[in-house]
Motif scaffolding. Sequence first.
Motif, PDB file in Angstrom:
ATOM      1  N   HIS A   6       0.826  -1.201   0.000  1.00 41.34           N
ATOM      2  CA  HIS A   6       0.000   0.000   0.000  1.00 41.34           C
ATOM      3  C   HIS A   6       0.862   1.254   0.000  1.00 41.34           C
ATOM      4  O   HIS A   6       0.629   2.200  -0.768  1.00 41.34           O
ATOM      5  N   ALA A   7       1.895   1.249   0.841  1.00 47.14           N
ATOM      6  CA  ALA A   7       2.791   2.408   0.903  1.00 47.14           C
ATOM      7  C   ALA A   7       3.639   2.524  -0.359  1.00 47.14           C
ATOM      8  O   ALA A   7       3.901   3.626  -0.845  1.00 47.14           O
ATOM      9  N   ALA A   8       4.041   1.389  -0.914  1.00 44.18           N
ATOM     10  CA  ALA A   8       4.906   1.416  -2.094  1.00 44.18           C
ATOM     11  C   ALA A   8       4.198   1.979  -3.312  1.00 44.18           C
ATOM     12  O   ALA A   8       4.839   2.520  -4.218  1.00 44.18           O
ATOM     13  N   THR A   9       2.876   1.861  -3.359  1.00 45.42           N
ATOM     14  CA  THR A   9       2.113   2.336  -4.520  1.00 45.42           C
ATOM     15  C   THR A   9       1.393   3.641  -4.228  1.00 45.42           C
ATOM     16  O   THR A   9       0.579   4.100  -5.044  1.00 45.42           O
ATOM     17  N   GLY A  10       1.665   4.261  -3.091  1.00 40.17           N
ATOM     18  CA  GLY A  10       1.024   5.530  -2.771  1.00 40.17           C
ATOM     19  C   GLY A  10      -0.458   5.418  -2.510  1.00 40.17           C
ATOM     20  O   GLY A  10      -1.177   6.424  -2.577  1.00 40.17           O
ATOM     21  N   ASP A  12      -2.706   3.935  -4.336  1.00 40.84           N
ATOM     22  CA  ASP A  12      -3.535   3.813  -5.537  1.00 40.84           C
ATOM     23  C   ASP A  12      -4.199   2.433  -5.558  1.00 40.84           C
ATOM     24  O   ASP A  12      -3.505   1.415  -5.490  1.00 40.84           O
ATOM     25  N   PRO A  13      -5.542   2.345  -5.652  1.00 42.95           N
ATOM     26  CA  PRO A  13      -6.227   1.061  -5.505  1.00 42.95           C
ATOM     27  C   PRO A  13      -5.773  -0.010  -6.488  1.00 42.95           C
ATOM     28  O   PRO A  13      -5.416  -1.115  -6.087  1.00 42.95           O
ATOM     29  N   ALA A  14      -5.782   0.313  -7.789  1.00 45.29           N
ATOM     30  CA  ALA A  14      -5.432  -0.700  -8.788  1.00 45.29           C
ATOM     31  C   ALA A  14      -3.979  -1.153  -8.630  1.00 45.29           C
ATOM     32  O   ALA A  14      -3.674  -2.342  -8.681  1.00 45.29           O
ATOM     33  N   ARG A  15      -3.072  -0.185  -8.441  1.00 42.10           N
ATOM     34  CA  ARG A  15      -1.664  -0.544  -8.278  1.00 42.10           C
ATOM     35  C   ARG A  15      -1.432  -1.310  -6.979  1.00 42.10           C
ATOM     36  O   ARG A  15      -0.577  -2.183  -6.903  1.00 42.10           O
ATOM     37  N   THR A  16      -2.202  -0.979  -5.935  1.00 42.33           N
ATOM     38  CA  THR A  16      -2.060  -1.700  -4.673  1.00 42.33           C
ATOM     39  C   THR A  16      -2.438  -3.165  -4.839  1.00 42.33           C
ATOM     40  O   THR A  16      -1.764  -4.062  -4.326  1.00 42.33           O
ATOM     41  N   LEU A  17      -3.524  -3.435  -5.572  1.00 44.37           N
ATOM     42  CA  LEU A  17      -3.934  -4.828  -5.800  1.00 44.37           C
ATOM     43  C   LEU A  17      -2.849  -5.599  -6.537  1.00 44.37           C
ATOM     44  O   LEU A  17      -2.551  -6.747  -6.211  1.00 44.37           O
ATOM     45  N   ASP A  18      -2.247  -4.967  -7.554  1.00 41.35           N
ATOM     46  CA  ASP A  18      -1.153  -5.635  -8.279  1.00 41.35           C
ATOM     47  C   ASP A  18       0.039  -5.878  -7.368  1.00 41.35           C
ATOM     48  O   ASP A  18       0.692  -6.929  -7.438  1.00 41.35           O
ATOM     49  N   ALA A  19       0.336  -4.892  -6.502  1.00 39.79           N
ATOM     50  CA  ALA A  19       1.469  -5.044  -5.600  1.00 39.79           C
ATOM     51  C   ALA A  19       1.203  -6.133  -4.564  1.00 39.79           C
ATOM     52  O   ALA A  19       2.116  -6.877  -4.185  1.00 39.79           O
ATOM     53  N   VAL A  20      -0.041  -6.236  -4.092  1.00 42.96           N
ATOM     54  CA  VAL A  20      -0.395  -7.306  -3.149  1.00 42.96           C
ATOM     55  C   VAL A  20      -0.233  -8.663  -3.821  1.00 42.96           C
ATOM     56  O   VAL A  20       0.277  -9.620  -3.226  1.00 42.96           O
ATOM     57  N   ARG A  21      -0.673  -8.753  -5.076  1.00 43.64           N
ATOM     58  CA  ARG A  21      -0.534 -10.016  -5.811  1.00 43.64           C
ATOM     59  C   ARG A  21       0.947 -10.388  -5.954  1.00 43.64           C
ATOM     60  O   ARG A  21       1.328 -11.552  -5.797  1.00 43.64           O
ATOM     61  N   LEU A  22       1.783  -9.393  -6.244  1.00 47.20           N
ATOM     62  CA  LEU A  22       3.222  -9.645  -6.347  1.00 47.20           C
ATOM     63  C   LEU A  22       3.786 -10.124  -5.003  1.00 47.20           C
ATOM     64  O   LEU A  22       4.581 -11.067  -4.956  1.00 47.20           O
ATOM     65  N   MET A  23       3.347  -9.500  -3.916  1.00 54.83           N
ATOM     66  CA  MET A  23       3.814  -9.913  -2.598  1.00 54.83           C
ATOM     67  C   MET A  23       3.384 -11.349  -2.300  1.00 54.83           C
ATOM     68  O   MET A  23       4.153 -12.140  -1.748  1.00 54.83           O
ATOM     69  N   GLN A  24       2.168 -11.703  -2.690  1.00 51.85           N
ATOM     70  CA  GLN A  24       1.686 -13.064  -2.465  1.00 51.85           C
ATOM     71  C   GLN A  24       2.500 -14.071  -3.281  1.00 51.85           C
ATOM     72  O   GLN A  24       2.789 -15.180  -2.812  1.00 51.85           O
ATOM     73  N   LEU A  25       2.873 -13.690  -4.501  1.00 49.44           N
ATOM     74  CA  LEU A  25       3.721 -14.576  -5.316  1.00 49.44           C
ATOM     75  C   LEU A  25       5.088 -14.779  -4.672  1.00 49.44           C
ATOM     76  O   LEU A  25       5.654 -15.870  -4.717  1.00 49.44           O
ATOM     77  N   THR A 379     -19.906  -7.001  -0.458  1.00 50.27           N
ATOM     78  CA  THR A 379     -18.764  -7.709  -1.009  1.00 50.27           C
ATOM     79  C   THR A 379     -17.479  -7.220  -0.356  1.00 50.27           C
ATOM     80  O   THR A 379     -17.279  -6.000  -0.216  1.00 50.27           O
ATOM     81  N   SER A 380     -16.636  -8.138   0.046  1.00 50.77           N
ATOM     82  CA  SER A 380     -15.376  -7.752   0.695  1.00 50.77           C
ATOM     83  C   SER A 380     -14.433  -7.046  -0.266  1.00 50.77           C
ATOM     84  O   SER A 380     -13.499  -6.373   0.155  1.00 50.77           O
ATOM     85  N   ALA A 381     -14.654  -7.213  -1.586  1.00 49.40           N
ATOM     86  CA  ALA A 381     -13.793  -6.536  -2.561  1.00 49.40           C
ATOM     87  C   ALA A 381     -13.847  -5.028  -2.407  1.00 49.40           C
ATOM     88  O   ALA A 381     -12.881  -4.318  -2.677  1.00 49.40           O
ATOM     89  N   ALA A 382     -15.007  -4.505  -1.952  1.00 46.12           N
ATOM     90  CA  ALA A 382     -15.145  -3.066  -1.790  1.00 46.12           C
ATOM     91  C   ALA A 382     -14.148  -2.534  -0.756  1.00 46.12           C
ATOM     92  O   ALA A 382     -13.617  -1.436  -0.918  1.00 46.12           O
ATOM     93  N   THR A 383     -13.897  -3.309   0.281  1.00 47.82           N
ATOM     94  CA  THR A 383     -12.959  -2.823   1.298  1.00 47.82           C
ATOM     95  C   THR A 383     -11.542  -2.790   0.768  1.00 47.82           C
ATOM     96  O   THR A 383     -10.726  -1.979   1.227  1.00 47.82           O
ATOM     97  N   TRP A 384     -11.225  -3.665  -0.206  1.00 48.42           N
ATOM     98  CA  TRP A 384      -9.894  -3.610  -0.816  1.00 48.42           C
ATOM     99  C   TRP A 384      -9.724  -2.293  -1.558  1.00 48.42           C
ATOM    100  O   TRP A 384      -8.699  -1.627  -1.433  1.00 48.42           O
ATOM    101  N   TYR A 385     -10.743  -1.962  -2.355  1.00 44.24           N
ATOM    102  CA  TYR A 385     -10.623  -0.735  -3.137  1.00 44.24           C
ATOM    103  C   TYR A 385     -10.752   0.510  -2.250  1.00 44.24           C
ATOM    104  O   TYR A 385     -10.204   1.549  -2.579  1.00 44.24           O
TER     105      TYR A 385
END
Length: 385
Positions: A6-10, A12-25, A379-385
């Motif tokens: 979250h901090a690394a992407t400032g 930004d919702p869409a970029r945060t989701l991608d960064a979380v996915r990268l962290m999970q990988l 939907t829990s997805a709303a809390t992510w965004y």
Amino acid sequence: LLTVPHAATGGDPARTLDAVRLMQLVLLAGIGWLGSAAWLRRGRPGAAAGWLVLLAANPLMAFAVDWGQVELVAGLVLLAMWLRRRDGATGLSWPDGLGLGLLALLRPELVLAPALWWLLDWRGPRPAPRSLVAPALVFLVLAAPWCVRNLAVTGDPFFSVQAHAEHLKDTTHHPGYDIYRGLEPQSLPATLADDPVPVLKKTWRGLEFFWREIPGLVPWLLLAVPLVGALLLVRTRLYARVAGDGEPPPDLAAGPGVAGVTVVLLAVLYAVYDHSLRHLTVMIPILLWEAGPVLADLPAEFVPAWFGKADSRDTPLVRRAWFKAPAAAVCAGLLVLVMGEKPTGWDEAAAEADRRRPQVARETQRLREAPAGVVFVQTSAATWY
């Protein structure tokens, strides 16, 4: 942990989701590295290769990456604690306290798993009380602040919303999530004392669910390894108790057996609360790691027959590491193709998630505009965004 992407992407919702996915990988890669290193230390490159193929092909691992929740972190911690036992660690030390503390913060019920391993797979003399000081201190440093917070807010240091509500969800009394709106959370013992029938019916449905869906964790042939090991472990323990012999069971049964017992008991626990294979994904790395030797030894059993050799140990080709690893990987891939099962409703759930994107957007906007306080969303997805 989620504050890092979250901090690394400032933010930004869409970029945060991608960064979380990268962290999970990265976490999934860490699981793969940890298990492979353990097999390579044992001189078993075939087991390492087979385990990596199964781990990469398992659909629930991909789900855990996209879901972005605690399963991969908890699975990594559990695997590390499991490998400590399999590497011959006896007693408890500060790494065990670290693992238990992290599990207590991630998913508190998983603390029961290492405790079970300690009881079922005990080797060596019981530790002196002084040796328990270090792991206890590490555990308290991690878990105590949250327990103090719970005590101040709820009066119960071990309070959990799920533990006080999930056993009522999906019963005739509370078919949906409305139980979470209750002002007086009810513990499981209180519910059973008041009206146990709905909870018992739900538990039975949960046991049927896990029996039907558990092959989605691991292909049936490999799942038989820990389940048969569990039967051998129980039989050996009972025999030792009747005979008055406290010797531990053979290592062949102990590892897969304890893993099998753990999965069964966790399934029984979650049958009371929530029926989802997501909860058992934390055990997938351990189950697949225990299946590694089976995949490594299959080529050693079949290849010699093709070369006219009766004993696999006499075949130079089979003894070579460069042969064992790819052969075991091919065996693992074939097992996934022939016997692998996706959980029921997997494709339908993905299609439904795609259809619900407009609703997620509306819910997200409503959440942004809501006043401060408790807000319920569909939907829990709303809390992510």
